[in-house]
Design a protein around this motif. Structure first.
Motif, PDB file in Angstrom:
ATOM      1  N   ASP A 158      -6.308 -13.254   4.826  1.00 44.01           N
ATOM      2  CA  ASP A 158      -6.521 -13.275   6.441  1.00 44.01           C
ATOM      3  C   ASP A 158      -6.563 -11.757   6.899  1.00 44.01           C
ATOM      4  O   ASP A 158      -7.301 -11.727   8.111  1.00 44.01           O
ATOM      5  N   ALA A 159      -5.624 -11.122   6.357  1.00 43.54           N
ATOM      6  CA  ALA A 159      -5.367  -9.487   6.887  1.00 43.54           C
ATOM      7  C   ALA A 159      -6.842  -8.820   6.606  1.00 43.54           C
ATOM      8  O   ALA A 159      -7.297  -7.997   7.401  1.00 43.54           O
ATOM      9  N   PHE A 160      -7.446  -9.129   5.611  1.00 40.57           N
ATOM     10  CA  PHE A 160      -8.814  -8.428   5.409  1.00 40.57           C
ATOM     11  C   PHE A 160      -9.955  -8.891   6.289  1.00 40.57           C
ATOM     12  O   PHE A 160     -10.499  -8.001   6.672  1.00 40.57           O
ATOM     13  N   SER A 161      -9.887 -10.127   6.737  1.00 44.29           N
ATOM     14  CA  SER A 161     -10.809 -10.565   7.587  1.00 44.29           C
ATOM     15  C   SER A 161     -10.413  -9.890   9.164  1.00 44.29           C
ATOM     16  O   SER A 161     -11.288  -9.532   9.739  1.00 44.29           O
TER      17      SER A 161
ATOM     18  N   CYS B  85       0.827  -1.246   0.038  1.00 44.79           N
ATOM     19  CA  CYS B  85      -0.056  -0.009   0.037  1.00 44.79           C
ATOM     20  C   CYS B  85       0.798   1.280  -0.008  1.00 44.79           C
ATOM     21  O   CYS B  85       0.746   2.084   0.796  1.00 44.79           O
ATOM     22  N   PRO B  86       1.723   1.669  -1.233  1.00 45.24           N
ATOM     23  CA  PRO B  86       2.367   2.837  -1.151  1.00 45.24           C
ATOM     24  C   PRO B  86       1.406   3.675  -1.372  1.00 45.24           C
ATOM     25  O   PRO B  86       0.284   3.637  -1.950  1.00 45.24           O
TER      26      PRO B  86
ATOM     27  N   LEU C 203       1.860  -7.712   6.505  1.00 44.09           N
ATOM     28  CA  LEU C 203       2.302  -8.374   5.289  1.00 44.09           C
ATOM     29  C   LEU C 203       3.639  -7.979   5.041  1.00 44.09           C
ATOM     30  O   LEU C 203       4.414  -9.008   4.336  1.00 44.09           O
ATOM     31  N   GLU C 204       3.993  -6.976   5.420  1.00 43.26           N
ATOM     32  CA  GLU C 204       5.613  -6.532   5.061  1.00 43.26           C
ATOM     33  C   GLU C 204       6.380  -7.414   5.595  1.00 43.26           C
ATOM     34  O   GLU C 204       7.805  -7.674   5.118  1.00 43.26           O
ATOM     35  N   ALA C 205       5.924  -7.959   6.833  1.00 45.23           N
ATOM     36  CA  ALA C 205       6.680  -8.845   7.681  1.00 45.23           C
ATOM     37  C   ALA C 205       7.025 -10.014   6.916  1.00 45.23           C
ATOM     38  O   ALA C 205       7.983 -10.757   7.128  1.00 45.23           O
TER      39      ALA C 205
ATOM     40  N   MET D  25      -1.931  -1.487  10.055  1.00 45.92           N
ATOM     41  CA  MET D  25      -1.897  -2.833  10.774  1.00 45.92           C
ATOM     42  C   MET D  25      -1.392  -3.955   9.683  1.00 45.92           C
ATOM     43  O   MET D  25      -0.834  -4.719   9.842  1.00 45.92           O
ATOM     44  N   MET D  26      -2.282  -3.686   8.337  1.00 46.79           N
ATOM     45  CA  MET D  26      -2.202  -4.744   7.566  1.00 46.79           C
ATOM     46  C   MET D  26      -0.701  -4.693   7.034  1.00 46.79           C
ATOM     47  O   MET D  26      -0.203  -5.838   6.456  1.00 46.79           O
TER      48      MET D  26
END
Lengths: 293, 420
Positions: free
Chosen positions: B389-392, B220-221, B416-418, B411-412
């Motif tokens: 998953d992150a969307f839920s 998400c840039p 996700l970047e991790a 938060m997402m």
């Protein structure tokens, strides 16, 4: 002498089936998991030996620390309430004069316990469903707005706790009733003669005499609830935003979804150790209290 | 009772004999098609079984998403995998490196007439992720807008051809909804508690706004992600769609006439068509592109493909492989019927046929093919991936008013970047 060694042989033989299955299904997988936790294995099959890397990573993993905290929050919501509600229900059932009504009520409380977790969570997700849940009608009747119980941070954890208590309290009631029945009624008769009121009877007779059962229920509950997974997975899946992510859910996520068997094993081993340490600690605390009496 | 017992045993005896005599190959099939399209697939399987006395497909429909893919993974690991399964092309980047998909050689595919030139190039390329063919595309499915033609007509939101107008552009869309809001409590029935459903709509909006989900190793840039999420948050906040609605209830809101607009995948087309045919819908419905709320049109899409699970312990036998290839070939050749499940068949010959071009209501949304955007080809994206998953976990709570768009995206992003 001969007789002694003979009975030893028979004892071992009789215990053999248990020992066999214990080793096969518990000891062997546990050792395997321990070894796994020192590797970077995928879900299935071996990986490279990485030593303590997984464990070091684990204690820097914010999500792991959060899941640990959430697990203890769940323990807080369930262990003591479940024990107290069990004791209260048991005492009420125990006071009933009619044995048939008592048996009927006991059965009512116990029936949820024999249901599989999938059925329990399905029933409750229907009852609490925001769209058609019967509880929502009740809330509306009381003048409140509908609540998506499993989707709101402040409700999700308590809601799962309530489902869990409803599901498992029957077993505690059963244990407590057995304990209450074992108290000699003559002690109560004697206290009547001394003019003790109901509270005094509970405080000085029932509570101390039933303490060993209470300690047992508390210990069992603690172990069960630290292992929370099924209800959480089925009702909230760890959401909203990780507020109900518990340790075993993280194990599932890392192992099955992310294909990181080694890391998931390390988390599982840490939980295993925590359960052992916490239950031993609890055992000592409760035992001391028992001695004081 | 006695008769029943006799016929039961007779049945066993007969089936044992017939097995020995004609050597029927059983193909164990797993799919996740639980929507309206699942009914069509059962019909196709029955048709296949009828046409092939020597092959019997034994099909099981499992729970869509994480449960399905977890089960595939573990079953293949212990050698208990099915012979053929449905698989999302969006998940290939995650699946191929784990080795759960058996590569299918060009000769094997050619033996049943499956060749690259019979498929959309982008589709075929996706099926060849990792340098080998790991599956045969069955369809392309996208997100669409279902609308209640009577209500939209009454609100003056239909043109002379009966197509929705004035819903494109954020302002027009919001104004149109405001009109509908006067006629009903919630104009939009949308599964606002469902991470997958939110991903599909949100990802379309993000692309309409010409934003990126991933750029190199950053998620998400810029601020387009937040902006597109804000649109969905506004829809709930303004009372145009209810918060925390589950999938079935959202569909129910549209079917019952409670809501005039329903955003969902094309796989519910058969549900609506069947209801209409049985006179159970009570109104005329239409299916078109989702409202265009940005400078360009974009529609999320994905593909179902057939794949063969690979297991080191128990690789598929030659006999089964031959049967499975026959199934794949037949399904592709006969995928016109799969069009009635709402999907666009992946086989271009079928799509080019007159029969498909005249199929209703598919022809009204045939243009989505031009604007399709697929999930990023990364191991963190695709069905049942960390992104879903992150969307839920984060985005759904934001849509439902629990988090701000900025908080949820951050938060997402961290999560996700991790994993990148």
């Amino acid at each position: 002498m001969k007789k002694y060694s003979n009975s030893n042989f028979w004892g071992l033989l009789l215990a053999f089936p248990f020992i066999f299955f214990y080793v096969l299904f518990l000891l062997y997988p546990t050792i395997y998991t321990l070894l796994f936790s020192f590797t970077d294995s995928p879900l299935i099959g071996w990986g490279k030996w990485v030593g303590l890397e997984n464990y070091i990573k684990l204690f820097n993993d914010k999500l792991f620390l959060k899941s640990l905290k959430n697990t203890f929050v769940f323990v807080f919501w369930t262990v003591v309430p479940n024990t107290l509600i069990g004791l209260m229900c048991a005492m009420m059932i125990n006071r009933l004069k009619n044995p048939y009504i008592a048996a009927f009520l006991l059965a009512c409380f116990f029936i949820p316990h024999i249901l599989p977790v999938t059925v329990v969570t399905q029933v409750w997700s229907w009852m609490l469903s925001k769209q058609y849940g019967i509880i929502q009608e009740f809330l509306e009747f009381l003048g409140y707005a509908k609540i998506a119980f499993f989707k709101k941070k402040q409700f999700a954890m308590p809601a799962v706790a309530i489902v869990t208590i409803w599901w498992t309290v029957g077993f505690n009631i059963l244990l407590f009733i057995a304990g209450l029945k074992s108290i000699n009624p003559e002690i109560y008769e004697a206290s009547d003669l001394d003019g003790a009121n109901s509270w005094a009877k509970f405080r000085y007779i029932t509570w101390p005499l039933i303490w060993p059962i209470t300690a047992l229920v508390l210990t069992l509950q603690l172990i069960f609830q630290l292992k929370i997974f099924d209800q959480m997975y089925l009702l909230t899946a760890g959401g909203p935003f990780n507020s109900t992510l518990v340790v075993l859910q993280l194990v599932y996520k890392q192992g099955f979804q992310m294909n990181r068997g080694g890391y998931a094993s390390a988390i599982a081993m840490v939980l295993f150790l925590i359960i052992i340490v916490v239950s031993i600690m609890q055992y000592y605390v409760l035992r001391d209290k028992e001695k004081d009496k | 009772m006695k008769n029943k017992i006799i016929s039961f045993f007779a049945g066993i005896v007969i089936s044992i004999y017939s097995f020995g005599a004609s050597a029927v190959t059983e193909v164990v099939w797993w799919d996740f098609l639980g929507g309206g399209d699942g009914v069509r697939m059962k019909q196709m399987i029955d048709n296949f079984n009828e046409a092939h006395p020597d092959i019997q497909i034994n099909a099981t429909t499992l729970e869509w998403g994480v449960p399905f893919y977890t089960k595939v993974q573990t079953s293949a690991a212990v050698g208990e995998q099915p012979d053929i399964m449905t698989y999302h092309l969006s998940r290939f980047p995650l699946a191929v490196p784990t080795g759960v998909l058996r590569p299918i050689s060009a000769e094997e595919l050619a033996s049943v007439g499956i060749t690259a030139d019979r498929f959309f190039p982008a589709n075929w390329e996706a099926a060849n992720f990792g340098g080998a063919t790991h599956g045969v595309p069955l369809d392309i499915h996208a997100n669409v807008m279902y609308f209640n033609a009577e209500v939209l007509g009454e609100a003056g939101l239909l043109d002379e051809n009966g197509h929705p107008t004035l819903l494109d552009g954020v302002d027009n869309f919001m104004n149109g909804l405001a009109k509908l809001d006067e006629m009903m409590e919630f104009p939009i029935g949308f599964a606002s508690d469902n991470g997958g459903m939110i991903w599909r709509w949100w990802y379309s909006i993000l692309n309409m706004m010409e934003g990126d989900f991933v750029d190199g190793s950053s998620i998400c840039p810029g601020d387009k992600c937040e902006k597109s999420l804000q649109i969905l948050i506004d829809l709930v906040e303004k009372g145009y769609m209810p918060s925390n609605v589950d999938y079935q209830s959202a569909k129910g809101m549209f079917i019952s006439g409670e809501s005039a607009i329903h955003i969902n995948g094309v796989w519910e087309v058969p549900t609506m068509v069947d209801l209409m045919r049985n006179n159970e819908l009570g109104f005329k419905f239409g299916v078109v592109d989702m409202p265009q709320v940005g400078p360009k049109m974009a529609t999320w899409s994905d593909s179902h493909a057939f794949a063969i699970p690979h297991s080191d312990k128990n690789p598929i036998s030659d006999e089964k492989l031959e049967a499975v290839l026959k199934v794949m070939g037949w399904m592709s050749d006969n995928s016109l019927f799969w069009g009635t499940a709402g999907h666009i068949p992946a086989n271009t010959e079928v799509v080019d046929s007159v029969f498909y071009k005249n199929m209703q209501p598919n022809s009204t949304y045939a243009n989505i093919g031009e604007n399709m955007v697929v999930d990023p080809f990364l191991p963190i994206a695709g069905v049942a991936s960390p992104t879903y998953d992150a969307f839920s976990n984060y985005i759904a709570p934001a849509v439902n008013g629990e988090l701000s768009a900025e908080e949820a995206i951050q938060m997402m992003r961290d999560d996700l970047e991790a994993l990148m």
